[in-house]
Write a protein that holds these residues in place. Sequence first.
Motif, PDB file in Angstrom:
ATOM      1  N   TYR A 265       0.796  -1.248   0.033  1.00  0.00           N
ATOM      2  CA  TYR A 265      -0.018  -0.030   0.015  1.00  0.00           C
ATOM      3  C   TYR A 265       0.749   1.351  -0.120  1.00  0.00           C
ATOM      4  N   GLN A 267       3.468   1.931   2.214  1.00  0.00           N
ATOM      5  CA  GLN A 267       3.644   2.081   3.440  1.00  0.00           C
ATOM      6  C   GLN A 267       5.034   2.530   3.766  1.00  0.00           C
ATOM      7  N   GLU A 299      -0.802  -1.509   7.836  1.00  0.00           N
ATOM      8  CA  GLU A 299      -0.247  -1.176   6.592  1.00  0.00           C
ATOM      9  C   GLU A 299      -0.100   0.469   6.495  1.00  0.00           C
ATOM     10  N   SER A 300       0.462   1.198   7.310  1.00  0.00           N
ATOM     11  CA  SER A 300       0.579   2.533   7.309  1.00  0.00           C
ATOM     12  C   SER A 300       1.771   2.795   8.267  1.00  0.00           C
ATOM     13  N   GLY A 314       0.868   5.335   3.058  1.00  0.00           N
ATOM     14  CA  GLY A 314       0.511   3.776   2.992  1.00  0.00           C
ATOM     15  C   GLY A 314      -1.172   3.718   3.114  1.00  0.00           C
ATOM     16  N   ARG A 315      -1.655   2.821   3.612  1.00  0.00           N
ATOM     17  CA  ARG A 315      -3.145   2.293   3.381  1.00  0.00           C
ATOM     18  C   ARG A 315      -3.987   3.248   4.262  1.00  0.00           C
ATOM     19  N   ASN A 316      -5.063   3.942   3.699  1.00  0.00           N
ATOM     20  CA  ASN A 316      -6.054   4.880   4.155  1.00  0.00           C
ATOM     21  C   ASN A 316      -7.361   4.533   4.088  1.00  0.00           C
ATOM     22  N   ASP A 317      -7.816   3.264   3.664  1.00  0.00           N
ATOM     23  CA  ASP A 317      -9.178   2.874   3.609  1.00  0.00           C
ATOM     24  C   ASP A 317     -10.141   3.172   4.899  1.00  0.00           C
ATOM     25  N   TYR A 326      -9.737   9.339   2.412  1.00  0.00           N
ATOM     26  CA  TYR A 326      -9.777   7.898   2.613  1.00  0.00           C
ATOM     27  C   TYR A 326      -8.781   7.306   1.545  1.00  0.00           C
ATOM     28  N   ASN A 328      -5.440   5.877  -0.514  1.00  0.00           N
ATOM     29  CA  ASN A 328      -4.126   5.580   0.113  1.00  0.00           C
ATOM     30  C   ASN A 328      -3.071   6.470  -0.749  1.00  0.00           C
ATOM     31  N   SER A 330       0.297   7.412  -2.908  1.00  0.00           N
ATOM     32  CA  SER A 330       0.417   7.093  -4.381  1.00  0.00           C
ATOM     33  C   SER A 330       1.871   7.624  -4.896  1.00  0.00           C
ATOM     34  N   GLN A 354      -5.647  -0.771  12.783  1.00  0.00           N
ATOM     35  CA  GLN A 354      -5.951   0.390  11.695  1.00  0.00           C
ATOM     36  C   GLN A 354      -6.287   1.803  12.130  1.00  0.00           C
TER      37      GLN A 354
END
Length: 416
Positions: A265, A267, A299-300, A314-317, A326, A328, A330, A354
């Motif tokens: 992601y 991260q 994953e952040s 990283g991940r941001n869902d 929200y 991720n 890039s 998370q």
Amino acid sequence: TLITPDPTYSPTFQPTLIAENWYYWGAEEGRGNTLAQNQQVPQEIEGEIQDVSAGSRHTFLIEKGGLATAAGFVESAFGYRGHLGLGQIDEKCKNDKNKLCEGENDPLTIETVRDASGKEVDAPPFKRVYAGVGIPADSGEMHSVLIAQNGKVYITGNNNKGQLCLGDDKIEYVDEFHEVSGIPGRARAAAVGDEFTLILTEDGEVWGCGSNEVGQIGQGDNTDYSNKPVRIKELTNIIDLSTGLSFAIFLEEKGRVWGTGSNLYGQQCGFTAGEPMTNVHEIDIKGADKITQVETNRESSYFLFGDGEVRSCGRNDEGQLGNGDYANTSEINPIVKVALNERIIRIGSGPTSQSVFFIGEDSVWASGLNDRFQLGMDDIGSRGTPVKVDFQCDVEIEYVSSSDSHTVANGRYLNC
């Protein structure tokens, strides 16, 4: 991750170890209570607590004087692999406050450990604890780490990838804390991921064991795992480290940041089309020489700067990056600024979490997953912009640690 710095290191905002009350919020099974019930806002529990760690459906505490206790919910005796370090489950007991049982378990004291020869001895006084990482949350296949005040490392739990650092593939798991040998010098800190372990020594070296399938312990492409501690040779003068589920971030004394492992992601704050980074590499962050702490969760990743600013990647869902959306990070936007108006002095989270917590001088702010009241406010639903944790009044918090479903902290109220 928060580490008490040695006097020779550059000053940071990281705290010394002080015994204080502790706070709990989120899923009740994390402290050994009934499944599916929640503590919606922080509950203060009196005590003299020096360290806290939230794992998947369990919690460790270290009291003043070094006594370690563990509490949590054990899904089944059959699936349990010893991550609480309290010996075998008594299959005949239920809700016994003096025995480890299937189901609910109130805090129990870790009274004995195994020394390097395998002999059972009285538990030494401890200073730091790192709870287990379970995927899914009800997994018993976890491992946990304790660091004694004398710098020795003790470890317990699942050993399917050699993550106990005991040097023996035949050991499937242990249910008591065992002393780890083969690491020169005293341990200063540790970090636990999914099927791997990292240990930071007082002289700034990092040693790892367990899975290296995506480079989690920084051993390149040709090593699948190690059942004994191996040094990450590229890392020297490390003053902080933190692990997510399958990756790790390191902070060097001179302000350089390093990473290894999964980058699915982004991260590690760089674009690799989802490919892992199997060798340790330097992460390019503008102003890295001003970073005082690194923190990670599932994953952040998060970076605290000396002026109180926080950046993340990283991940941001679930909104866990705290930047107000929200999405991720890039290739175009590899790192973002957390949307905070407070000056932050520490960050807290955990490798299965998370959610993330930003600690100020007299308040705590949080963003991310909030389906079990993990953020400590009287409402559910993820938050992409940090919200204030609902303590009763101004609070001075030392550590915050979160799992996928609950959160613990230690500190004290200031004005109640």
